[in-house]
Design a protein around this motif. Sequence first.
Motif, short mmCIF file in Angstrom:
data_model
loop_
_atom_site.label_atom_id
_atom_site.label_comp_id
_atom_site.label_asym_id
_atom_site.label_seq_id
_atom_site.Cartn_x
_atom_site.Cartn_y
_atom_site.Cartn_z
N VAL A 124 46.50 45.22 54.70
CA VAL A 124 45.09 45.90 54.85
C VAL A 124 43.71 45.02 54.50
O VAL A 124 44.29 44.45 53.47
CB VAL A 124 44.82 47.04 54.35
CG1 VAL A 124 43.42 47.60 54.10
CG2 VAL A 124 45.44 48.65 55.00
N LEU A 125 43.60 44.37 54.87
CA LEU A 125 41.52 43.95 54.25
C LEU A 125 41.16 43.93 53.30
O LEU A 125 40.32 44.88 53.61
CB LEU A 125 41.11 43.67 55.37
CG LEU A 125 39.24 42.80 55.33
CD1 LEU A 125 40.10 40.63 54.62
CD2 LEU A 125 39.16 42.12 56.57
N ASP A 126 41.43 44.41 52.44
CA ASP A 126 40.61 45.15 50.69
C ASP A 126 40.81 43.53 49.33
O ASP A 126 41.74 42.80 49.59
CB ASP A 126 42.07 46.20 50.54
CG ASP A 126 41.20 46.75 49.46
OD1 ASP A 126 40.62 47.55 49.61
OD2 ASP A 126 41.70 46.96 47.98
N PRO A 127 40.17 43.82 48.39
CA PRO A 127 40.19 42.99 47.54
C PRO A 127 41.11 43.23 46.79
O PRO A 127 41.51 42.03 45.50
CB PRO A 127 38.71 43.73 46.80
CG PRO A 127 37.59 44.36 47.88
CD PRO A 127 39.35 45.00 48.91
N TYR A 128 42.19 44.06 46.97
CA TYR A 128 43.26 43.64 45.81
C TYR A 128 44.26 42.76 46.01
O TYR A 128 44.85 43.08 45.19
CB TYR A 128 43.95 45.33 46.64
CG TYR A 128 45.12 45.86 45.73
CD1 TYR A 128 46.09 45.88 44.54
CD2 TYR A 128 46.58 45.78 47.10
CE1 TYR A 128 47.01 45.92 43.83
CE2 TYR A 128 48.03 46.06 46.13
CZ TYR A 128 48.22 46.46 44.42
OH TYR A 128 49.07 46.07 44.48
N PHE A 129 44.55 42.05 47.65
CA PHE A 129 45.10 40.95 47.57
C PHE A 129 44.54 40.34 47.26
O PHE A 129 43.67 39.90 46.48
CB PHE A 129 45.83 41.61 49.17
CG PHE A 129 45.93 42.36 49.91
CD1 PHE A 129 47.31 42.83 49.03
CD2 PHE A 129 45.66 43.50 50.10
CE1 PHE A 129 47.84 44.03 49.00
CE2 PHE A 129 46.42 44.62 50.51
CZ PHE A 129 47.47 45.22 50.44
N GLN A 134 40.36 34.65 45.15
CA GLN A 134 40.54 33.18 45.40
C GLN A 134 39.16 32.88 46.01
O GLN A 134 38.56 32.10 44.86
CB GLN A 134 41.75 32.72 46.01
CG GLN A 134 42.98 32.78 45.47
CD GLN A 134 43.91 33.01 46.25
OE1 GLN A 134 45.10 33.17 46.85
NE2 GLN A 134 45.51 31.55 46.13
N ALA A 135 39.18 33.14 46.67
CA ALA A 135 37.28 33.18 47.44
C ALA A 135 36.48 33.12 46.43
O ALA A 135 35.33 32.43 46.36
CB ALA A 135 37.65 34.00 49.36
N VAL A 147 43.85 27.17 43.25
CA VAL A 147 43.41 28.76 42.55
C VAL A 147 45.11 29.16 43.21
O VAL A 147 45.37 29.16 44.56
CB VAL A 147 42.08 29.23 42.91
CG1 VAL A 147 42.11 29.04 44.47
CG2 VAL A 147 42.40 30.58 42.97
N THR A 148 45.19 29.23 43.04
CA THR A 148 46.57 30.11 42.64
C THR A 148 46.63 31.73 42.36
O THR A 148 46.23 32.26 41.07
CB THR A 148 47.32 29.03 42.34
OG1 THR A 148 47.55 29.40 40.97
CG2 THR A 148 47.36 28.05 42.93
N GLU A 188 41.43 29.20 56.54
CA GLU A 188 40.07 28.74 56.69
C GLU A 188 39.24 30.25 56.53
O GLU A 188 38.11 29.64 56.13
CB GLU A 188 40.14 28.82 58.31
CG GLU A 188 41.14 27.05 58.26
CD GLU A 188 40.34 25.96 57.81
OE1 GLU A 188 38.74 26.11 57.28
OE2 GLU A 188 40.72 24.70 58.10
N ARG A 189 39.44 31.57 57.16
CA ARG A 189 38.90 32.13 57.33
C ARG A 189 38.34 32.78 56.19
O ARG A 189 36.97 33.82 55.53
CB ARG A 189 39.28 33.85 57.43
CG ARG A 189 39.73 34.10 58.80
CD ARG A 189 39.94 35.36 59.87
NE ARG A 189 40.48 34.19 60.88
CZ ARG A 189 40.80 35.63 61.80
NH1 ARG A 189 41.62 36.92 61.47
NH2 ARG A 189 41.66 35.41 63.23
N PHE A 190 38.76 32.29 55.12
CA PHE A 190 38.48 32.86 53.87
C PHE A 190 38.23 31.54 52.42
O PHE A 190 37.64 32.05 51.45
CB PHE A 190 39.82 33.46 52.38
CG PHE A 190 39.80 34.74 52.46
CD1 PHE A 190 39.52 35.74 52.37
CD2 PHE A 190 41.16 35.07 53.64
CE1 PHE A 190 39.54 36.71 52.22
CE2 PHE A 190 41.14 36.17 53.75
CZ PHE A 190 41.28 37.44 52.80
N GLY A 191 37.72 30.27 53.79
CA GLY A 191 37.21 29.21 53.24
C GLY A 191 38.16 28.51 51.97
O GLY A 191 37.82 27.65 51.02
N LEU A 192 39.44 28.92 51.90
CA LEU A 192 40.57 28.34 51.48
C LEU A 192 41.38 27.52 52.01
O LEU A 192 42.29 26.78 51.87
CB LEU A 192 41.43 29.58 50.72
CG LEU A 192 40.59 30.70 49.48
CD1 LEU A 192 42.24 31.25 49.48
CD2 LEU A 192 40.35 29.95 48.75
N GLY A 193 40.96 26.66 53.68
CA GLY A 193 41.45 25.88 54.77
C GLY A 193 41.94 24.71 53.55
O GLY A 193 43.10 23.23 54.02
#
Length: 471
Positions: A124-129, A134-135, A147-148, A188-193
Amino acid sequence: MTTVLAIDQGTSGTKAVVVAADGKILSLAEQPVRPHYLDGSGVEQDPQELLDSVLATGRAAVARSGALVDIVTIANQGETVLAWDPDTGKPLSNMIVWQDRRAEAICASLAGFKEDFAKRTGLVLDPYFSAPKQAWIRKNVTREGVVTTSDSWLVHHLTGEFVTDVSTASRSLTTDLDSTEWDRELLERFGLGGERLPRILPSDAIAGTTTAFGGMMAVGGLIVDQQAALLAEDCLQPGEAKCTFGTGAFLLANTGSSAARSTAGLAASVAWTVRGQPTYCFDGQVYTAASAVRWLQDMGFINHAAELDVIAAADSGGVLSVPAFAGLAAPWWRPEAKASLTGMSLSTGPAHVVLAVLQGIAAQVAELGTLIATDTGRPLQRLRVDGGLTQSRVLMQAVADLMQIEIDVYPSQHATALGAAALARMALEPSRTLQDAIVPWKPNTVYEPKWSGDQATEFRTRWTSAVHATR
């Protein structure tokens, strides 16, 4: 034959046990760590405190055991993240704990991709994960370093390697559930690409070696804490389930070798991958269990958790608690939800509140059990449980009453460590089977429902109404 140092690095403490080849626990060392709860739904930990606790407990356990340890394994928090310098190992941020909700705006900005995230990652798209947090670090704290999740940083300090395990990676929202590899488009969607990413290891892999605890030892059998407990409790067949009652409560059910997706709002992730074969699980979360009990303690309702059963009333007197101190997870996924106490009168006392909070925790677990049944097409026949709060007979009886099934209490307080130890054995002994690597066990207590089905239904209906009334 393999002797294992198994380290369970959790939200509230770090535990290290040395496990002999026959499964006997030779020694134990524990050290508390306390998360810092901040205004604005932030939850952080001091990285150095966590690392120091891993080293201190591990060294103490090895020294007390008097044994020659072959391999070290670590079970980690799963979704807790930090930024750090890969050249020096120095932390560049605090640990952002899995309970932290400050990435809500990041998730909201990606709401249009919600279904695609669920299809590709099982989550689920949620801040829990981990990826939203990281973003958030990249946006609000630092662009430096890597960032890991916490496991990569800890293992790097032990071995110098840059790795994570497949179960941890599957909790990120950036790993394809079917291939169990990083998904560049989701990153990429999270700016982590453009981020440097740790190598994903199977659960029975050797990550490297370390001398941090004495002589040269392998490091391997890495896994998320909840999946480790699922393994220790012998949930090897589809439909078998466990619930760990720790800082939160986490109900996981084995779903077999196919990567099924939940239709009921649960998370789907990798339980473990051994001998090249992944096993998957559904899981649901109660964000506050022991942390709700800690609130009772902080408010003066109890002095310590051991008093729960002494103080809890026989009947709540109509008081209902929704202990959403860190929001609500499945099936509501309402990070903004607040805890509530309703139904109080002038006759309400601490005993009623204590029972209501315990029943509120149990009610959330019961809801998760219903979701598991919806997704698997078959109701749970029984539930295996572990964790510190299983010592509360009142709570365990409430779980049995509301779920209307038998509850088997795991006989050791070290399920997570023992599950990780099983994978460590698999890593060093290629001929071992998973069943053979698990320490056999029998429940030390079995709780049977005392409430009728009608009583359970009536309570759950009232409690669900209280959930809908929370804001």
